[in-house]
Scaffold this motif. Structure first.
Motif, mmCIF file in Angstrom:
data_model
loop_
_atom_site.group_PDB
_atom_site.id
_atom_site.type_symbol
_atom_site.label_atom_id
_atom_site.label_comp_id
_atom_site.label_asym_id
_atom_site.label_seq_id
_atom_site.Cartn_x
_atom_site.Cartn_y
_atom_site.Cartn_z
ATOM 1 N N VAL A 52 0.834 -1.206 0.000
ATOM 2 C CA VAL A 52 0.000 0.000 0.000
ATOM 3 C C VAL A 52 0.864 1.251 0.000
ATOM 4 O O VAL A 52 1.724 1.427 0.872
ATOM 5 C CB VAL A 52 -0.928 0.039 1.238
ATOM 6 N N ASP A 53 0.633 2.106 -0.984
ATOM 7 C CA ASP A 53 1.226 3.440 -0.995
ATOM 8 C C ASP A 53 0.149 4.397 -0.473
ATOM 9 O O ASP A 53 -0.829 4.677 -1.180
ATOM 10 C CB ASP A 53 1.629 3.820 -2.419
ATOM 11 N N PRO A 54 0.261 4.897 0.759
ATOM 12 C CA PRO A 54 -0.805 5.726 1.350
ATOM 13 C C PRO A 54 -1.184 6.928 0.500
ATOM 14 O O PRO A 54 -2.351 7.330 0.486
ATOM 15 C CB PRO A 54 -0.208 6.162 2.695
ATOM 16 N N LYS A 55 -0.220 7.498 -0.219
ATOM 17 C CA LYS A 55 -0.505 8.697 -1.017
ATOM 18 C C LYS A 55 -1.444 8.399 -2.176
ATOM 19 O O LYS A 55 -2.349 9.172 -2.479
ATOM 20 C CB LYS A 55 0.803 9.294 -1.539
ATOM 21 N N SER A 56 -1.225 7.275 -2.850
ATOM 22 C CA SER A 56 -2.058 6.953 -4.004
ATOM 23 C C SER A 56 -3.280 6.121 -3.632
ATOM 24 O O SER A 56 -4.250 6.063 -4.398
ATOM 25 C CB SER A 56 -1.234 6.191 -5.051
ATOM 26 N N ASP A 57 -3.249 5.493 -2.456
ATOM 27 C CA ASP A 57 -4.350 4.607 -2.070
ATOM 28 C C ASP A 57 -5.666 5.362 -1.951
ATOM 29 O O ASP A 57 -6.729 4.856 -2.344
ATOM 30 C CB ASP A 57 -4.011 3.923 -0.738
#
Length: 330
Positions: A52-57
């Motif tokens: 998981v990439d929090p910025k793009s999620d």
């Protein structure tokens, strides 16, 4: 994985998921193999991992967000454990891992050749790959890793996505790549395995591994390829027969080993194996491969995936299992 059926044996399974339909198929395929093993007793440890990439999620559709994906597998675990407990004497443990990474970060060194540590021998990979590799080696230590051939994004490398391409080369575990266009046999259905057989220890290991994984109703076909059949091929078939005999029993699947000619103009050995898989309507094409520089001592060394194994995995329409020799975790 050890072929021992000792009651205290822990078999570790990992499924990489990203919300795509094919990663769901990879989960189903993994559960089918687990249900074969649980009659032997011991513990089956099943982990689902998602990067998981929090910025793009937050920008993704709701059904593709990390929390939603992992919560759906919590539900899938309930069904998987119910099927597992229906028969047999094993015990299943389950967990999910959400592995975060910074998708905007630079490429990260992930491994090196063990005999020459220098700039020219360093493998670098995107942050998602480095994050998944670290979590796999430090938190899971899997015997088997299942993944889809192509997920919800990224670039293709052959028939596989770029993440799958990195992982099949860099993971120090046996890897099963599930193709999106090929159905996965249901647990009650017989499966057909075509196993590449040659004179390498990795090849015999792959045959041995499938004999452990397959159920009684499955069909296993060993295929050896050369330009002209001779004493070497007879020796290969003889050694394969010894492995088969060592694993024979009342619950053993049907198996035979045959020779295929490498005819000039018909392609490489890898293409002959792929064609054999199609001719025999195989569900899984199995091939052994060296890894971590011909016997690495730890998981910080770069995996060397043989060119034949890499080609087969990238171009076969069958689901592909790449059997790698075990390495130490220290």
């Amino acid at each position: 994985m050890s072929t021992s059926s000792s009651n205290n044996r822990t078999r570790r399974w990992l499924v990489m998921v990203d919300g795509s339909a094919v990663s769901g198929k990879a989960f189903d395929a993994c559960c089918s193999f687990i249900n074969v093993q649980h009659t032997k007793g011991g513990i089956d440890d099943l982990t689902v991992m998602h990067g998981v990439d929090p910025k793009s999620d937050a920008e993704k559709p709701f059904h593709l967000r990390g929390a939603r994906i992992l919560s759906s597998y919590e539900s899938n675990f309930i069904k998987a454990k119910r099927n597992y407990d229906a028969s047999g004497k094993g015990h299943m443990e389950t967990r999910v891992i959400s592995q975060t990474f910074d998708g905007s970060g630079p490429q990260i060194p992930v491994a090196q050749l063990e005999w020459a540590r220098g700039a020219g021998t360093t493998e670098v990979a995107p942050p998602i790959i480095a994050s998944l590799l670290e979590a796999t080696s430090k938190q899971v230590h899997p015997d088997f890793v299942f993944m889809g051939s192509f997920g919800t994004g990224g670039k293709k490398v052959g028939a596989n996505g770029s993440v799958t391409d990195y992982l099949i080369r860099l993971l120090n575990s046996t890897v099963c790549v599930i193709k999106h266009w090929r159905p996965v046999p249901k647990p009650e259905e017989p499966a057909t395995f075509v196993v590449a057989v040659d004179d390498s220890p990795a090849s015999l290991k792959s045959l041995e591994q499938i004999l452990v994984l397959a159920k009684k109703s499955d069909k296993i076909v060993g295929v050896t390829v050369s330009r002209h059949k001779g004493p070497k091929d007879d020796k290969i078939i003889e050694e394969a027969s010894k492995v088969i005999s060592a694993h024979s029993g009342v619950d053993s699947p049907h198996i035979n080993v045959s020779w295929k000619p490498l005819v000039e103009g018909s392609g490489t050995a890898a293409e002959v194996l792929i064609n054999a898989g199609e001719e025999l309507e195989a569900d899984y094409l199995v091939i052994g491969s060296v890894n971590t520089a011909h016997g690495a001592k730890n998981r910080d060394n770069i995996c060397i995936l043989g060119s034949t194994a890499l080609y087969v995995c990238s171009h076969s329409k069958c689901h592909t299992i790449i059997v790698k020799p075990p390495v130490n975790d220290d």
